[in-house]
Scaffold this active site. Structure first.
Site, short mmCIF file in Angstrom:
data_model
loop_
_atom_site.label_atom_id
_atom_site.label_comp_id
_atom_site.label_asym_id
_atom_site.label_seq_id
_atom_site.Cartn_x
_atom_site.Cartn_y
_atom_site.Cartn_z
N VAL A 24 2.11 -42.30 -2.31
CA VAL A 24 2.94 -41.29 -2.92
C VAL A 24 3.79 -41.80 -3.91
O VAL A 24 4.30 -41.10 -4.66
CB VAL A 24 3.94 -40.79 -1.70
CG1 VAL A 24 4.77 -41.96 -1.25
CG2 VAL A 24 4.69 -39.64 -2.20
N LYS A 25 3.99 -43.23 -4.03
CA LYS A 25 4.80 -43.67 -5.03
C LYS A 25 4.14 -43.55 -6.45
O LYS A 25 4.98 -43.87 -7.59
CB LYS A 25 5.12 -45.43 -4.80
CG LYS A 25 5.90 -45.57 -3.49
CD LYS A 25 7.20 -44.87 -3.59
CE LYS A 25 8.13 -45.27 -2.44
NZ LYS A 25 9.60 -44.79 -2.64
N ASP A 26 3.06 -43.12 -6.64
CA ASP A 26 2.30 -43.21 -8.02
C ASP A 26 3.16 -42.01 -8.66
O ASP A 26 3.46 -42.10 -9.99
CB ASP A 26 1.06 -42.57 -7.83
CG ASP A 26 0.00 -43.51 -7.39
OD1 ASP A 26 0.50 -44.80 -7.25
OD2 ASP A 26 -1.27 -43.29 -7.13
N ALA A 65 6.53 -43.37 -9.85
CA ALA A 65 6.49 -44.22 -11.10
C ALA A 65 5.95 -43.49 -12.40
O ALA A 65 6.74 -43.92 -13.45
CB ALA A 65 5.21 -45.25 -10.35
#
Length: 460
Positions: free
Chosen positions: A44-46, A49
């Site tokens: 999910v951190k894509d 970012a």
């Protein structure tokens, strides 16, 4: 027909929902999983970012030829590496020394430079990961510190993408959203959007490790990476992320580590979804929520990352047994010996010689070594906070020969920490750990000190 993209950044987000048909069988409400591990970078951190990099470029904080720096448990760093390297930036990821090794390998594969530092330190310690990356950002010309914990572009990513996707995918039928809380960006942005678009009808539930401070725990260490809030007992100022909006979360489900880890394993084995331990925590929480609901409700749980980053941990039988999380029914294990184990005596590492001796003398027999931990915790002593051991004989000898005083510190008499074994390990494995050098082992149940076993119990 599969989508065609000009570059990988365009493939961030747009993840599917899967109904948890087997784990959710017989529950009052259906449970759907938002599979964020199918994003291009595996988490999910894509989304955060990409959002943070684009915002930094718009604001002139990140310029061509610049360097992206971030402290990360791994996932945000991977997203920044994908986005940053694709856009021509140098990327330095400061990674916790407690993160799975696979994450650092993935970061290097994407071209990021990895700096490993400790997080089990007081926040003010110069060697703490956050302080290490802050120094790097100050020293490197053209560097930009992403600062995901306080960066508003983190939750904004989910207001713009994750929340609308879930609303559209469920046709507006979602009634409950469940997610873990790490930086707070995912649950604050997604939950905030779902509350707004539903007129406040969607309930937002935080899945939290049992000892995490977010849900009301004691702040002691836990074994689920990337979510929760740990507090070192010597930290002076407890800082909560600005990306986290407490008002968005209606309730918490506090999930013990064992339940989280075993649920992550069940996800892979029953639903075909190879996800990480924080996904296990979120699904365990979502299943609890769904049991209390009816057929008109619909629960969506967010699965943050892939289990491929944890093959050496939660998806490893050996690792699970060594830390006391896995016990095989019918097998001969340490569990059968616990009733006959020596009493566990724990004292804070800053205790005096007299206090340690008093604690040892207070238990029947008083022969087991005292386990020294950083601090006394209501949820017991995590194996990661054990710093040493000391026996009654050593204390009494030190007082007798004058090398120690009752009100003196234990440091001069402190011995090494006892070797550890998990409650699900076999007697043969314990004998191997004891070898010729150790008189006793510390038994771990769910990663926490539970008992001391002397070598005589194993015929060695």
């Amino acid at each position: 027909m599969a989508a065609v993209h000009d570059n990988v950044v365009d493939a961030i987000g747009g993840t599917p929902l899967f109904r948890l048909a087997r784990l959710g069988a017989g529950l009052g409400a259906p449970v759907y999983a938002k599979a964020e591990f199918l994003s291009i970078g595996g988490s999910v951190k894509d989304r955060a970012a990409l959002s943070m990099v684009l915002a930094a470029e718009r604001e002139g904080l990140l310029r061509p030829g610049g360097t992206i720096i971030e402290a990360t448990s791994g996932n945000t760093g991977i997203g920044l590496a994908i986005v940053g390297r694709q856009r021509g930036y140098r990327v330095i990821a400061g990674v916790s020394d407690r993160s799975a090794a696979e994450k650092s390998d993935i970061l290097r594969a994407y071209g990021a430079e990895v700096v490993t530092a400790a997080t089990a330190l007081p926040r003010e310690d110069p060697a703490h990961l956050f302080n290490v990356v802050e120094r790097l950002a100050a020293e490197i010309p053209g560097a930009w510190l992403a600062n995901q914990y306080d960066n508003p572009a983190n939750p904004d990513a989910h207001v713009r993408t994750t929340g609308p996707e879930i609303w559209e995918q469920t046709g507006g039928r979602i009634t409950h959203f469940v997610a873990g809380v790490g930086t707070g960006g995912t649950i604050s942005g997604t939950g905030g959007y779902l509350k707004q678009v539903s007129g406040g009808a969607v309930t937002v539930v935080g899945a939290d490790p049992q000892s995490s401070l977010y849900g009301g725990g004691d702040g002691s260490p836990y074994f689920v990476e990337s979510i929760g809030h740990f507090l070192h007992p010597e930290t002076v100022e407890d800082r909560w992320p600005q990306a986290y909006r407490e008002d968005v979360v209606d309730a918490f489900e506090r999930v013990p580590d064992r339940e989280s880890l075993l649920t992550a394993r069940q996800l892979a084995r029953t639903e075909g979804l190879l996800a990480g331990p924080s996904s296990g925590a979120a699904v365990a929480a979502a299943l609890r929520v769904a049991r209390r609901l009816g057929p008109d409700d619909l629960v969506v749980v967010l699965l943050p990352d892939s289990g491929r980053s944890y093959l050496s941990k939660v998806h490893s039988d050996d690792w699970m047994r060594q830390w006391g999380f896995l016990e095989e029914p019918g097998a001969e294990t340490v569990r059968s010996l616990l009733d006959a184990a020596a009493p566990l005596v724990t004292v804070a590492a800053d205790a005096t010689v007299g206090e340690a001796l008093e604690a040892l003398c207070a238990v029947p027999g008083g022969v087991a070594p005292a386990v020294l931990a950083r601090a006394a915790r209501p949820y017991g002593v995590s194996a990661t906070e054990v710093v040493g051991s000391v026996s009654r004989a050593v204390l009494e000898s030190g007082l007798a020969d004058g090398s120690a005083k009752p009100d003196g510190p234990l440091s001069a008499l402190l011995g090494p920490a006892l070797p550890t074994v998990g409650v699900g390990q076999s007697p043969a494995e314990v004998r191997a750990v004891l070898g010729d050098a150790h008189e006793a082992v510390l038994v771990l149940v769910d990663g926490r000190a539970a008992a001391v076993l002397h070598r005589g119990r194993f015929g060695v």
